[in-house]
Enzyme design. Structure first.
Site, PDB file in Angstrom:
ATOM      1  NE  ARG A   8      -2.476  -1.349   3.342  1.00  0.00           N
ATOM      2  CZ  ARG A   8      -3.036  -1.236   4.547  1.00  0.00           C
ATOM      3  NH1 ARG A   8      -4.244  -0.703   4.673  1.00  0.00           N
ATOM      4  NH2 ARG A   8      -2.404  -1.640   5.625  1.00  0.00           N
ATOM      5  CG  ASN A  47      -4.268  -4.489   2.753  1.00  0.00           C
ATOM      6  OD1 ASN A  47      -3.738  -4.426   1.654  1.00  0.00           O
ATOM      7  ND2 ASN A  47      -3.576  -4.535   3.883  1.00  0.00           N
TER       8      ASN A  47
END
EC number: 6.2.-.-
Length: 758
Positions: free
Chosen positions: A19, A37
């Site tokens: 990320r 996520n």
């Protein structure tokens, strides 16, 4: 023109810094939107100019973080949503969806620099980590992979750690095990009586190790038992207390240079040792005499590894020692993971316990590899490899394959993935069976698998088989052991069509109720035809003949040379009990606990016993392993054998081979030359059998699988012979050739029998 892409990424993309990588990449391309996520992977919404979006999508896989494995990047275009900035959102959990989970990763170079930097706030902190390293699978309780779903949930981050955790530009952004000495796990050095040391635990442990003490040390996936590998007395004491009297023990060296002083290390072996997986690598010993001869008796190899946790690095940097680092258990039991469990189970083995308060959720042994012809080959698949799945070339029904009894693994399939478990162990006691059940429940929960199909070995006494047969509400399919061996190797080599499968091992239940172990199959995923095997010989005493190779040799002598049995017994095994020989004859004559076997492993046992290399085995495969160690690798000699036809099947008769070995022993020929010639003989009768099968089948692809093919000397000789005859030869690399790879084959065969795998 502004566009918005919705991008879905699957693979190992959680817990590896994906990320923050996406965040920084989006900023670089001037994009707005968000990344999150999910229970299935990573979801991105990115908005900007089409040219920048195109470059962004391409970079997602091309520039991914080093520990990420991008399986797929799918995107679709939508109208702009007028995002103002790019942000990282909270995880999205969706019922029934799953994400691939990263194995535990060795300490990265950047963390090591900080670990030994006196100016760093994590100086000498034994739990340092970041998004590029540290525990993963061993601390995950649930997905998505967030701190609240790990065993780190009980540690509240201090302001500095929290700031790193929240900063997308930090190397520790959303590193779930993130911690420091102020807020994270701590070490506790304890004596068996409960006394806790107040001095520096690292320095004290090193002092105790140098004094010859045995330490139980809590690691990533369980406890190690450690002692000074150069101290004969300490190593002998460890063996005695652990009840592991002969099996080689793993070594941890401070650095690669030290390994090279004591072992021969190729560039491929150095790469395996230094990889983020940090397996144990089997290396040829240089024979310096520094390492105790009790570490690997009867072997030419050492099982070597490098430090892979900050704690290991601190211990080895402080001591510069070569340490035994063997599993923290009594022989054949699962490795201890919990502090209280270790204090109870390892009492009487360890003199002191180096504990910590970060819980281990998944039991995780060290992986073992060796390098053959420049390629890494797995011997035991565990830490660093599992639970990363293998890709299937078909979409499977959700399947559980229960594996074998020895070196057990199970395999769960979902969609195009086969999740092969970490090494479970030998299912011969209740503790290991509980480990099997608990790990299976964890995999089913993490990967959202509810099997409707269960595959199992045909052996009725295997605990894995009994477990499968006791399940309700599922379809069950029994799979022949050696067919599973062959198909597991076919699967990892991308083979679907029929092959000549050669499966050589110690024990596998045959469809005729005998014990198979040197099998020539014409096989595909769905079915097989048994086209050849080694001559059936009785195993007097069943499992006792495995533990005592001389008993198996007596069985061979009585079957092949009944009229000369007593004279041969006295000549080659005169020091053994004559009453036992009488019982052997009685058992064979009356068919009392003397199952017939075609096992190649047992033939190796017989050769080992006749040469006096190993009469009684302390661990599974010892006789064959030590025979390989004494074999001369240069000799080109071999012994005669016969291949006969019996009911349209080829039967390899080793009578002439056994006679020749006995004649060579009588002449006083060196053991290494006889052992070398025996290996050549096995390679030749396998090659000759394959040649005969090719004449009728016109198949020139040979697949080798089974525990016997852990023998590097045999595999090397055999491949040379087969390739010289124009065969394509396929062996294992991704899963063990021993029974640790069988569950993969079981899962594929079960799906093939239902018409799902084609």
């Amino acid at each position: 023109m502004m566009e918005r892409y919705r991008i879905r990424i699957k693979g190992i993309v959680q817990g590896v810094g994906f990320r923050p990588f996406v965040y920084q990449l989006a900023k670089r391309h001037g994009l707005a939107g968000w990344v999150s996520n999910t229970s299935q992977g990573v979801l991105i919404e990115a908005e900007g100019e089409k040219e920048e979006l195109t470059a962004f999508v391409q970079a997602l896989s091309r520039e991914a973080p080093p520990q990420a494995v991008v399986k797929s990047v799918n995107w679709e275009s939508h109208p702009p949503a007028d995002f103002c900035d790019f942000t990282i959102r909270e995880s999205i959990k969706k019922e029934g969806q799953f994400v691939l989970i990263s194995p535990d990763i060795a300490t990265c170079a950047e963390c090591l620099i900080e670990l030994f930097d006196p100016a760093d706030r994590r100086y000498r902190y034994p739990f340092i980590n970041c998004t590029n390293c540290g525990p993963r699978f061993t601390i995950i309780e649930e997905i998505p992979y967030d701190r609240a779903s790990t065993t780190m949930k009980n540690f509240t981050m201090c302001p500095q750690c929290q700031a790193e955790y929240d900063n997308p530009m930090s190397r520790r952004f959303h590193a779930q095990p993130n911690a420091c000495p102020r807020c994270g796990p701590t070490l506790i050095l304890q004596a068996p009586d409960g006394y806790a040391f107040t001095t520096d635990p690292i320095k004290t442990v090193v002092h105790l190790l140098k004094k010859g003490h045995i330490l139980a040390i809590k690691g990533l996936g369980g406890f190690h038992l450690a002692c000074d590998a150069t101290n004969d007395q300490a190593v002998t004491a460890l063996r005695t207390r652990k009840h592991r009297y002969a099996k080689p023990l793993a070594l941890m060296f401070p650095d690669l240079e030290t390994i090279k002083k004591h072992c021969r290390v190729s560039s491929a072996e150095a790469e395996a040792l230094s990889s983020s997986r940090r397996p144990i690598v089997l290396l040829k010993d240089r024979g310096t005499g520094v390492i105790s001869g009790q570490v690997a008796p009867g072997q030419r190899y050492q099982g070597a590894m490098l430090p892979y946790t900050p704690l290991h690095h601190l211990l080895l940097e402080e001591s510069k020692m070569i340490l035994i680092m063997t599993s923290g258990n009594i022989s054949e039991e699962p490795i201890a993971t919990d502090n209280l469990e270790a204090l109870k189970r390892l009492e009487g083995i360890a003199d002191y316990f180096l504990l910590h308060d970060r819980d281990i959720y998944a039991r995780y042994d060290d992986s073992v590899v060796r390098v053959i012809e420049g390629q890494e080959v797995l011997v035991r698949r565990s830490r660093g490899y599992a639970p990363y799945p293998l890709s299937l070339p078909f979409s499977s029904t959700e399947t559980l394959a229960c594996g074998a009894e020895l070196k057990n693994t199970f395999c769960l399939t979902k969609e195009n993935y086969a999740f092969l478990s970490q090494h479970i162990g030998d299912l011969e006691n209740w503790e290991t069976f509980q480990h099997f059940e608990n790990t299976l429940k964890l995999y089913q929960r993490l990967f959202r698998i509810k099997p409707s199909l269960v595959a199992y070995d045909l052996h009725p006494d295997y605990l894995s088989t009994k477990y499968a047969l006791n399940l309700e509400g599922v379809q069950k399919i029994g799979i022949q052991h050696h067919h599973a061996h062959v198909v597991s190797c076919m699967m990892e080599n991308g083979l679907k069509d029929r092959v000549i499968g050669v499966a050589c091992d110690g024990t596998g239940y045959g469809v005729d109720g005998t014990i198979w172990g040197c099998e020539f199959l014409l096989a595909d995923w769905k079915d097989f035809e048994r086209q050849g095997h080694l001559l059936y010989i009785p195993m007097p005493g069943g499992a006792l003949a495995i533990q005592r190779p001389y008993r198996m040799a007596l069985g061979y002598l009585y079957q092949l040379f009944p009229d000369r049995f007593e004279a041969l017994r006295q000549e080659f095994f005169g020091k053994t009990d004559p009453e036992e020989a009488r019982l052997v004859r009685l058992q064979i004559d009356k068919n009392l606990n003397s199952p017939l076997t075609s096992s190649c492993g047992r033939l190796f046992d017989v050769a080992s016993a006749l040469l006096g290399v190993r009469l009684v085995s302390e661990y599974e495969g010892q006789a064959a392993c030590e025979l390989e160690m004494v074999a001369d690798e240069k000799t080109e000699e071999s012994y005669p054998f016969e291949i006969k036809e019996d009911e349209d099947r080829l039967v390899i008769d080793p009578t002439l081979t056994i006679s020749a070995i006995m004649d060579e022993v009588r002449k006083g020929k060196k053991k290494d030359l006889i052992a070398g010639a025996f290996h050549n003989t096995v390679a030749e009768f396998i090659t000759e059998t394959c040649l005969r099968l090719r004449r009728d089948s016109r198949i020139d692809r040979v697949v080798l699988s089974g525990g016997v093919f852990q023998n590097v000397h045999l595999v090397t000789k055999l491949k040379q012979r087969l390739e010289r005859e124009g065969f394509q030869v396929f062996t294992h690399r991704l899963v063990p050739t021993n029974d640790g790879g069988i569950s993969l084959g079981q899962a594929v065969i079960a799906n093939a029998k239902l018409g799902i795998a084609r």
